[in-house]
Write a protein that holds these residues in place. Structure first.
Motif, PDB file in Angstrom:
ATOM      1  N   GLN A  39      -7.806 -23.938 -18.960  1.00  0.00           N
ATOM      2  CA  GLN A  39      -7.452 -24.490 -20.194  1.00  0.00           C
ATOM      3  C   GLN A  39      -8.386 -23.902 -21.257  1.00  0.00           C
ATOM      4  N   GLU A  40      -9.462 -24.133 -21.201  1.00  0.00           N
ATOM      5  CA  GLU A  40     -10.394 -23.766 -22.334  1.00  0.00           C
ATOM      6  C   GLU A  40     -10.548 -22.098 -22.614  1.00  0.00           C
ATOM      7  N   GLY A  77       3.611 -27.370 -28.941  1.00  0.00           N
ATOM      8  CA  GLY A  77       2.402 -27.589 -28.091  1.00  0.00           C
ATOM      9  C   GLY A  77       2.092 -26.951 -26.800  1.00  0.00           C
ATOM     10  N   TYR A  78       2.890 -25.696 -26.958  1.00  0.00           N
ATOM     11  CA  TYR A  78       2.473 -24.915 -25.782  1.00  0.00           C
ATOM     12  C   TYR A  78       1.151 -24.066 -25.744  1.00  0.00           C
ATOM     13  N   ARG A  80      -2.359 -23.002 -28.452  1.00  0.00           N
ATOM     14  CA  ARG A  80      -3.177 -23.209 -29.592  1.00  0.00           C
ATOM     15  C   ARG A  80      -3.676 -22.049 -29.902  1.00  0.00           C
ATOM     16  N   GLN A  89      -5.126 -19.848 -26.771  1.00  0.00           N
ATOM     17  CA  GLN A  89      -5.370 -20.600 -25.356  1.00  0.00           C
ATOM     18  C   GLN A  89      -4.210 -21.621 -25.088  1.00  0.00           C
ATOM     19  N   ARG A  90      -4.263 -22.089 -23.885  1.00  0.00           N
ATOM     20  CA  ARG A  90      -3.334 -23.198 -23.602  1.00  0.00           C
ATOM     21  C   ARG A  90      -3.156 -24.426 -24.360  1.00  0.00           C
ATOM     22  N   GLY A  91      -2.163 -24.849 -24.835  1.00  0.00           N
ATOM     23  CA  GLY A  91      -1.835 -25.924 -25.420  1.00  0.00           C
ATOM     24  C   GLY A  91      -1.473 -27.326 -24.408  1.00  0.00           C
ATOM     25  N   PRO A  92      -1.566 -28.405 -25.087  1.00  0.00           N
ATOM     26  CA  PRO A  92      -1.195 -29.468 -24.416  1.00  0.00           C
ATOM     27  C   PRO A  92      -0.200 -29.672 -23.553  1.00  0.00           C
ATOM     28  N   ARG A  93       0.882 -28.818 -23.944  1.00  0.00           N
ATOM     29  CA  ARG A  93       2.414 -28.921 -23.140  1.00  0.00           C
ATOM     30  C   ARG A  93       2.511 -27.404 -22.743  1.00  0.00           C
ATOM     31  N   GLU A  95       2.345 -26.625 -19.494  1.00  0.00           N
ATOM     32  CA  GLU A  95       2.948 -26.747 -18.190  1.00  0.00           C
ATOM     33  C   GLU A  95       4.491 -26.393 -18.482  1.00  0.00           C
TER      34      GLU A  95
END
Length: 129
Positions: A39-40, A77-78, A80, A89-93, A95
């Motif tokens: 994620q980070e 939200g996919y 950031r 980088q990955r966003g909150p959605r 997945e």
């Protein structure tokens, strides 16, 4: 069970947003590049958006990413992203598009030949299997 009309619209809009996000190769490349990353972890742009199917000038791709592709992915939200340094980088959605990309990749042996032909990414995966 009766659905609230606003929930039904939200559901339909989320699917439309997902299909739109995956409709352009630079956006698919970004999601694919982030699949195996934590994620980070931030990945460098425009590198992770480049495709062997569509060679582009890095400066032109950077402009397209900043003004079109990244805002669309971030609004959903996919992902950031940051401009300095130019990273994603990955966003909150994340997945949601990740599921579709993984599903297609895991089903490569079942894809019609017409979807693999001339696609260097899928051709490489078929050769490696």
């Amino acid at each position: 069970m009766t659905l609230d009309p606003s929930e039904e619209q939200d559901w339909a809009e989320r699917w439309d947003q997902l299909y739109e996000a995956l409709s352009a190769e630079p956006r698919r490349m970004i999601i694919s590049s982030l699949l195996d990353e934590p994620q980070e972890r931030r990945l460098p742009l425009p590198d992770v958006a480049e495709s062997p199917n569509q060679p582009k000038d890095a400066e032109i791709l950077s402009i397209q990413l900043r003004h079109h592709h990244l805002p669309l992915l971030a609004e959903a939200g996919y992902v950031r992203w940051e401009d300095e340094p130019f990273v994603v980088q990955r966003g909150p959605r994340f997945e949601e598009p990740a599921f579709i990309i993984e599903l297609v990749t895991d089903s490569i042996d079942e894809l019609p030949a017409s979807l693999i032909r001339n696609c260097k990414i899928f051709q490489d995966r078929v050769k490696n299997d």
